[in-house]
Design a protein around this motif. Sequence first.
Motif, PDB file in Angstrom:
ATOM      1  N   VAL A 142     -10.453  -0.183  -7.330  1.00 30.46           N
ATOM      2  CA  VAL A 142      -9.144   0.668  -6.944  1.00 30.46           C
ATOM      3  C   VAL A 142      -8.583  -0.308  -5.977  1.00 30.46           C
ATOM      4  N   VAL A 143      -7.333  -0.537  -5.981  1.00 33.16           N
ATOM      5  CA  VAL A 143      -6.615  -1.352  -4.840  1.00 33.16           C
ATOM      6  C   VAL A 143      -5.487  -0.555  -4.344  1.00 33.16           C
ATOM      7  N   VAL A 144      -5.214  -0.867  -2.962  1.00 33.81           N
ATOM      8  CA  VAL A 144      -4.238  -0.432  -2.098  1.00 33.81           C
ATOM      9  C   VAL A 144      -3.606  -1.171  -1.141  1.00 33.81           C
ATOM     10  N   ALA A 190       1.722  -4.827 -11.701  1.00 35.79           N
ATOM     11  CA  ALA A 190       1.309  -3.719 -10.835  1.00 35.79           C
ATOM     12  C   ALA A 190       0.887  -3.907  -9.412  1.00 35.79           C
ATOM     13  N   ALA A 191       0.286  -5.161  -9.360  1.00 40.94           N
ATOM     14  CA  ALA A 191      -0.081  -5.579  -7.902  1.00 40.94           C
ATOM     15  C   ALA A 191       1.314  -5.688  -6.921  1.00 40.94           C
ATOM     16  N   ASP A 192       2.298  -6.239  -7.564  1.00 40.71           N
ATOM     17  CA  ASP A 192       3.484  -6.374  -6.914  1.00 40.71           C
ATOM     18  C   ASP A 192       4.006  -4.936  -6.600  1.00 40.71           C
ATOM     19  N   ARG A 198       5.898   0.932  -3.734  1.00 40.07           N
ATOM     20  CA  ARG A 198       6.554   1.598  -4.825  1.00 40.07           C
ATOM     21  C   ARG A 198       5.534   2.612  -5.236  1.00 40.07           C
ATOM     22  N   VAL A 199       4.275   2.226  -5.730  1.00 42.44           N
ATOM     23  CA  VAL A 199       3.409   3.025  -6.038  1.00 42.44           C
ATOM     24  C   VAL A 199       1.904   2.833  -5.067  1.00 42.44           C
ATOM     25  N   ASP A 200       1.178   3.832  -5.239  1.00 38.04           N
ATOM     26  CA  ASP A 200       0.116   4.122  -4.237  1.00 38.04           C
ATOM     27  C   ASP A 200      -1.160   3.015  -4.330  1.00 38.04           C
ATOM     28  N   ALA A 201      -1.331   2.780  -5.829  1.00 38.51           N
ATOM     29  CA  ALA A 201      -2.612   2.143  -5.951  1.00 38.51           C
ATOM     30  C   ALA A 201      -2.324   1.386  -7.683  1.00 38.51           C
ATOM     31  N   LEU A 221      -3.100  -6.576   0.052  1.00 45.73           N
ATOM     32  CA  LEU A 221      -3.818  -5.616  -0.757  1.00 45.73           C
ATOM     33  C   LEU A 221      -5.318  -5.705  -0.518  1.00 45.73           C
ATOM     34  N   LYS A 222      -5.965  -4.557  -0.905  1.00 46.56           N
ATOM     35  CA  LYS A 222      -7.371  -4.625  -0.615  1.00 46.56           C
ATOM     36  C   LYS A 222      -8.304  -3.622  -1.659  1.00 46.56           C
TER      37      LYS A 222
END
Length: 494
Positions: A142-144, A190-192, A198-201, A221-222
């Motif tokens: 999961v990336v945020v 998605a990462a962008d 614009r999105v949480d994760a 990101l992390k």
Amino acid sequence: MTQTPPPAGSRSRARAAWAALLALVTLVLALPGAGGAALAAPPPAPRPAELPSTLRVGTEGVYPPFSFHQGSKLTGYDIDYFDEVARRLGVEVEYVETPWDSMFAALDSGRIDIIANQVTKNPERAARYDLTRPYVTTRGVVVVKDDDSRITKLEDLKGRSSAQNITSSWAAVAKRYGAQVVAVDAMDKAADLVTQGRVDALVNDELAVRNFLSTHPDSGLKIVAETPDVSESVFATKKGAGITGPVDEIISTMESDGTAKTIYDRYFGVEATAPSTWTVIGQNIGPMLKAVVTATIPLAAISFLLGLVLALLVALARLSANRLLEWPARAFVSLFRGTPLLVQLFLIFFGLPQLGLRLSPWPAAVIAFSLNVAAYAAEIIRSAILSVPQGQWEAASTIGMDRATALRRVILPQAGRVAVPPLSNTLISLVKDTSLASSILVTEMFRRAQIAAAPSGAFLELYGVAALIYWGICLVLSTIQTSLENRLGRHVAR
């Protein structure tokens, strides 16, 4: 002066030394990892009878480090791995770059023979397709954003938005934990979206994510969590294709002789580095401009000309008093103006093969674009004809012209002057719409920009270059339109 020959004992010792040295060299060459003939990769086996001489392999080309481009060269872990599989099978490989959401549709319609694109094994796919044994295993992560402390575990995804390929297994994982899935067509996008807030994760393959983070150190990101289940990546084919058996044997052999680990270490054993933005633009501006000349402009020109001819016929049928002509023409216009062009492309390319009609990407794109242009241009031509005063028909009749001659020599020349501006707008729109052809495997200019942006993350720069190229083409078309309008209006009373 006479030379004295060496003693016999010295000659024996020399021969023994040379023999020992030769034996040592032979031993070194025979050792694993040494140079020489023994180091050569295992020779290809005779091609199994059930395999075609060339395997068409579906892959994205925009999913680093598994499938991506370095300049114009397709490379990546999956590409190198399958190249070795094919070499050992004794078959040629033709890579067919396909958006992920169209990948299985391409397989079902016979466009490709096998998918090599980090396909995750799951029960649904196993029930519908033949899957090979796993060639790499990993986990999802999961990336945020770095400053987001709301999500620290999978359960925190509930009620949050997650950017995913909607047909991927990772989208299913995100949904399972209650996330609201936002559809994207590639992990880099998605990462962008996460970076922009614009999105949480996002949830995706750990190897792909770590590669992305190492090549984009400023992404902000992390990784905050891992999925509990191990993800097994496989190659997928149609049921009963007879391909998975021979491929399974090769995968097993590659694992045994260390080749699989060598390929793995090539991509995941070292930290990746990202080239500079200017380097990326310099490497890809040539292929993008080449795609303009070889794909974008020819595709638009051919489709527009064919569409214009069909549009004239449809317009005349719409003006006919014969209901057998007028109603089908009306239905045609309604159908192709009332459905999205992207849907038309998919129906022609992926849908028709189920009825036994399989078209190559280019003909399918030309047909879809031509039909779409015809529907819009038919109404433009019809209205232009109707704009010609009725007295012109009557004047032509009084000098002995029949209706067909009057239409050709009197009405259409006048209608053409009225139709030029809206028809030019249709052509300009078509040039930009050619970007949709990438969804059915046509590599046009914008697809080149997507391919370059995927591993580099230079979205603004490369998409900006693509926008400037489209703008330049449209400026040229606008100039031609103005010149044509002036020429046609030269003798018109004002």
